[in-house]
Write a protein that holds these residues in place. Structure first.
Motif, PDB file in Angstrom:
ATOM      1  N   LEU A 154     -10.369   0.312  13.227  1.00  0.00           N
ATOM      2  CA  LEU A 154      -9.634   1.032  12.202  1.00  0.00           C
ATOM      3  C   LEU A 154      -9.274   0.039  11.121  1.00  0.00           C
ATOM      4  O   LEU A 154      -8.420  -0.809  11.308  1.00  0.00           O
ATOM      5  CB  LEU A 154      -8.371   1.679  12.796  1.00  0.00           C
ATOM      6  CG  LEU A 154      -8.587   2.536  14.044  1.00  0.00           C
ATOM      7  CD1 LEU A 154      -7.290   3.195  14.445  1.00  0.00           C
ATOM      8  CD2 LEU A 154      -9.664   3.565  13.841  1.00  0.00           C
ATOM      9  N   THR A 155      -9.944   0.127   9.995  1.00  0.00           N
ATOM     10  CA  THR A 155      -9.751  -0.876   8.945  1.00  0.00           C
ATOM     11  C   THR A 155      -9.053  -0.297   7.748  1.00  0.00           C
ATOM     12  O   THR A 155      -8.896   0.906   7.634  1.00  0.00           O
ATOM     13  CB  THR A 155     -11.094  -1.453   8.517  1.00  0.00           C
ATOM     14  OG1 THR A 155     -11.942  -0.369   8.094  1.00  0.00           O
ATOM     15  CG2 THR A 155     -11.769  -2.185   9.653  1.00  0.00           C
ATOM     16  N   TYR A 165      -5.083   6.173  11.431  1.00  0.00           N
ATOM     17  CA  TYR A 165      -4.260   5.355  10.548  1.00  0.00           C
ATOM     18  C   TYR A 165      -4.115   3.956  11.140  1.00  0.00           C
ATOM     19  O   TYR A 165      -4.333   3.738  12.335  1.00  0.00           O
ATOM     20  CB  TYR A 165      -2.846   5.952  10.407  1.00  0.00           C
ATOM     21  CG  TYR A 165      -2.797   7.351   9.879  1.00  0.00           C
ATOM     22  CD1 TYR A 165      -2.584   7.617   8.537  1.00  0.00           C
ATOM     23  CD2 TYR A 165      -2.954   8.446  10.746  1.00  0.00           C
ATOM     24  CE1 TYR A 165      -2.524   8.915   8.054  1.00  0.00           C
ATOM     25  CE2 TYR A 165      -2.899   9.743  10.278  1.00  0.00           C
ATOM     26  CZ  TYR A 165      -2.688   9.977   8.927  1.00  0.00           C
ATOM     27  OH  TYR A 165      -2.635  11.258   8.459  1.00  0.00           O
ATOM     28  N   HIS A 186      -4.986  12.770   7.767  1.00  0.00           N
ATOM     29  CA  HIS A 186      -6.109  11.914   8.148  1.00  0.00           C
ATOM     30  C   HIS A 186      -6.272  11.863   9.673  1.00  0.00           C
ATOM     31  O   HIS A 186      -5.303  12.024  10.415  1.00  0.00           O
ATOM     32  CB  HIS A 186      -5.898  10.501   7.595  1.00  0.00           C
ATOM     33  CG  HIS A 186      -5.746  10.458   6.109  1.00  0.00           C
ATOM     34  ND1 HIS A 186      -6.815  10.504   5.247  1.00  0.00           N
ATOM     35  CD2 HIS A 186      -4.624  10.393   5.330  1.00  0.00           C
ATOM     36  CE1 HIS A 186      -6.374  10.463   3.996  1.00  0.00           C
ATOM     37  NE2 HIS A 186      -5.047  10.396   4.022  1.00  0.00           N
ATOM     38  N   ALA A 231       0.372   6.745   3.477  1.00  0.00           N
ATOM     39  CA  ALA A 231      -0.554   7.860   3.580  1.00  0.00           C
ATOM     40  C   ALA A 231       0.167   9.101   4.092  1.00  0.00           C
ATOM     41  O   ALA A 231       1.208   9.018   4.762  1.00  0.00           O
ATOM     42  CB  ALA A 231      -1.702   7.498   4.516  1.00  0.00           C
ATOM     43  N   PRO A 236       0.829  -1.208   0.000  1.00  0.00           N
ATOM     44  CA  PRO A 236       0.000   0.000   0.000  1.00  0.00           C
ATOM     45  C   PRO A 236       0.859   1.251   0.000  1.00  0.00           C
ATOM     46  O   PRO A 236       1.951   1.278   0.570  1.00  0.00           O
ATOM     47  CB  PRO A 236      -0.796  -0.130   1.304  1.00  0.00           C
ATOM     48  CG  PRO A 236       0.031  -1.016   2.176  1.00  0.00           C
ATOM     49  CD  PRO A 236       0.698  -1.976   1.246  1.00  0.00           C
ATOM     50  N   ARG A 250       0.638  -0.820   9.095  1.00  0.00           N
ATOM     51  CA  ARG A 250       0.530  -2.162   8.538  1.00  0.00           C
ATOM     52  C   ARG A 250       1.720  -2.438   7.631  1.00  0.00           C
ATOM     53  O   ARG A 250       1.968  -1.701   6.674  1.00  0.00           O
ATOM     54  CB  ARG A 250      -0.775  -2.280   7.745  1.00  0.00           C
ATOM     55  CG  ARG A 250      -1.039  -3.642   7.132  1.00  0.00           C
ATOM     56  CD  ARG A 250      -2.327  -3.628   6.309  1.00  0.00           C
ATOM     57  NE  ARG A 250      -3.488  -3.307   7.133  1.00  0.00           N
ATOM     58  CZ  ARG A 250      -4.456  -2.466   6.762  1.00  0.00           C
ATOM     59  NH1 ARG A 250      -4.393  -1.848   5.599  1.00  0.00           N
ATOM     60  NH2 ARG A 250      -5.488  -2.246   7.557  1.00  0.00           N
ATOM     61  N   VAL A 306      -1.069   3.565   6.802  1.00  0.00           N
ATOM     62  CA  VAL A 306      -2.227   3.482   5.912  1.00  0.00           C
ATOM     63  C   VAL A 306      -3.392   4.234   6.552  1.00  0.00           C
ATOM     64  O   VAL A 306      -3.698   4.033   7.737  1.00  0.00           O
ATOM     65  CB  VAL A 306      -2.624   2.005   5.671  1.00  0.00           C
ATOM     66  CG1 VAL A 306      -3.834   1.917   4.750  1.00  0.00           C
ATOM     67  CG2 VAL A 306      -1.448   1.223   5.095  1.00  0.00           C
ATOM     68  N   ALA A 307      -4.045   5.092   5.789  1.00  0.00           N
ATOM     69  CA  ALA A 307      -5.200   5.827   6.316  1.00  0.00           C
ATOM     70  C   ALA A 307      -6.330   4.858   6.631  1.00  0.00           C
ATOM     71  O   ALA A 307      -6.624   3.949   5.849  1.00  0.00           O
ATOM     72  CB  ALA A 307      -5.662   6.867   5.304  1.00  0.00           C
ATOM     73  N   ALA A 308      -6.966   5.025   7.788  1.00  0.00           N
ATOM     74  CA  ALA A 308      -8.099   4.177   8.162  1.00  0.00           C
ATOM     75  C   ALA A 308      -9.266   4.442   7.207  1.00  0.00           C
ATOM     76  O   ALA A 308      -9.606   5.594   6.936  1.00  0.00           O
ATOM     77  CB  ALA A 308      -8.516   4.462   9.597  1.00  0.00           C
ATOM     78  N   ARG A 309      -9.879   3.359   6.724  1.00  0.00           N
ATOM     79  CA  ARG A 309     -11.001   3.519   5.790  1.00  0.00           C
ATOM     80  C   ARG A 309     -12.243   4.030   6.499  1.00  0.00           C
ATOM     81  O   ARG A 309     -13.070   4.700   5.908  1.00  0.00           O
ATOM     82  CB  ARG A 309     -11.310   2.175   5.114  1.00  0.00           C
ATOM     83  CG  ARG A 309     -10.248   1.693   4.162  1.00  0.00           C
ATOM     84  CD  ARG A 309     -10.810   0.631   3.227  1.00  0.00           C
ATOM     85  NE  ARG A 309     -11.368  -0.498   3.942  1.00  0.00           N
ATOM     86  CZ  ARG A 309     -10.676  -1.578   4.306  1.00  0.00           C
ATOM     87  NH1 ARG A 309      -9.380  -1.641   4.032  1.00  0.00           N
ATOM     88  NH2 ARG A 309     -11.247  -2.571   4.945  1.00  0.00           N
ATOM     89  N   ALA A 310     -12.418   3.691   7.763  1.00  0.00           N
ATOM     90  CA  ALA A 310     -13.617   4.092   8.486  1.00  0.00           C
ATOM     91  C   ALA A 310     -13.227   4.468   9.912  1.00  0.00           C
ATOM     92  O   ALA A 310     -12.726   3.643  10.650  1.00  0.00           O
ATOM     93  CB  ALA A 310     -14.628   2.939   8.495  1.00  0.00           C
TER      94      ALA A 310
END
Length: 275
Positions: free
Chosen positions: A274-275, A31, A28, A23, A20, A34, A39-43
């Protein structure tokens, strides 16, 4: 003709997904760290603080600490310990979101692999922003790992930078494995105990969470039900808790999910990760 092993390696490389993209650490609210990549959290839509019932003292203490930190003042690393399902993880996310909602420039970073923390610290050190590193459900069974985390918190060559604080949840106050006396005979049990106590002592703020009483459990059920337009029967809610063998915020939410299902109503997750 290419070597068969080279062809296999090339094919596997084509099949594997690309790593990935990192980010922007300044862009954001939350995060996930990973595979050594931010990586920015999707939700990220935590539970409103008012729905976290029965933990007012813990809410006030954590909010005050995070507000200071976001404002650039001195702040503590925090250990949130206690019974399962009592709101430790939910409070971390909700308090961070609350401070962000007040205008605080603070971001939450969820981390699973402790060994990669130095790399994360190096990446965040130069960012003009406050970061809280969220380590959920910590279980330090290895004394060497306890010593490593202790050095990151204070005094080691790779200690966390000034714009980073750790928020750690655990089931036990002193981060002590239940079977510590049964560890390898190569380790002195007294030394292992001292390592874990020294780690717990590195957290300047320690917040305990305890199982809900009946009144608190029913209050939480009522708050969840009201938020989603449902009608909860206290006797039914108590029977659900009895079958589950526990009264906690998690059990209260699971009852609401069951109640909504019986009514044919769909629900969004109340406290997404945090996904």
């Amino acid at each position: 003709m290419a070597d068969p092993l080279e062809r296999i390696a090339a094919a596997l490389e084509r099949l594997s997904p690309p790593p990935p993209a990192a980010a922007d650490a300044a862009a954001h609210p939350a995060y996930v760290w990973r595979e050594r990549t931010l990586v920015a959290a999707r939700a990220f839509a935590p539970l409103p603080l008012e729905l976290l019932i029965g933990i007012d003292r813990q809410k006030a203490a954590l909010l005050a600490n995070l507000r200071r930190f976001a404002a650039g003042a001195a702040a503590q690393d925090v250990l949130l310990w206690g019974a399962r399902g009592t709101g430790k993880s939910a409070l971390v996310k909700s308090a961070a979101a609350a401070v962000q909602g007040e205008g605080g420039d603070l971001a939450l970073v969820e981390v699973a692999a402790l060994a990669t923390l130095p790399a994360l610290f190096a990446g965040l050190a130069g960012v003009p922003r406050a970061f809280v590193i969220f380590i959920d459900d910590l279980g330090v069974d290895d004394p060497a790992e306890a010593r490593h985390l202790r050095s990151l918190l204070e005094g080691g060559a790779e200690a966390r930078p000034a714009n980073v604080r750790l928020l750690v949840t655990a089931n036990r106050r002193h981060l002590m494995p239940r079977d510590i006396a049964e560890q390898s005979s190569a380790i002195n049990p007294r030394d292992a105990v001292d390592d874990h106590l020294a780690l717990a002592d590195r957290f300047g703020l320690s917040l305990g969470f305890h199982a809900l009483d009946q009144e608190g459990y029913l209050a939480m059920v009522a708050a969840y039900a009201a938020r989603h337009g449902l009608t909860a029967d206290p006797a039914d809610a108590l029977e659900w808790a009895t079958r589950r063998g526990s009264r906690s915020g998690r059990v209260a939410w699971q009852y609401i999910v069951d109640l909504a299902g019986r009514a044919g109503v769909s629900l969004a997750p109340i406290a997404p990760g945090l996904t």
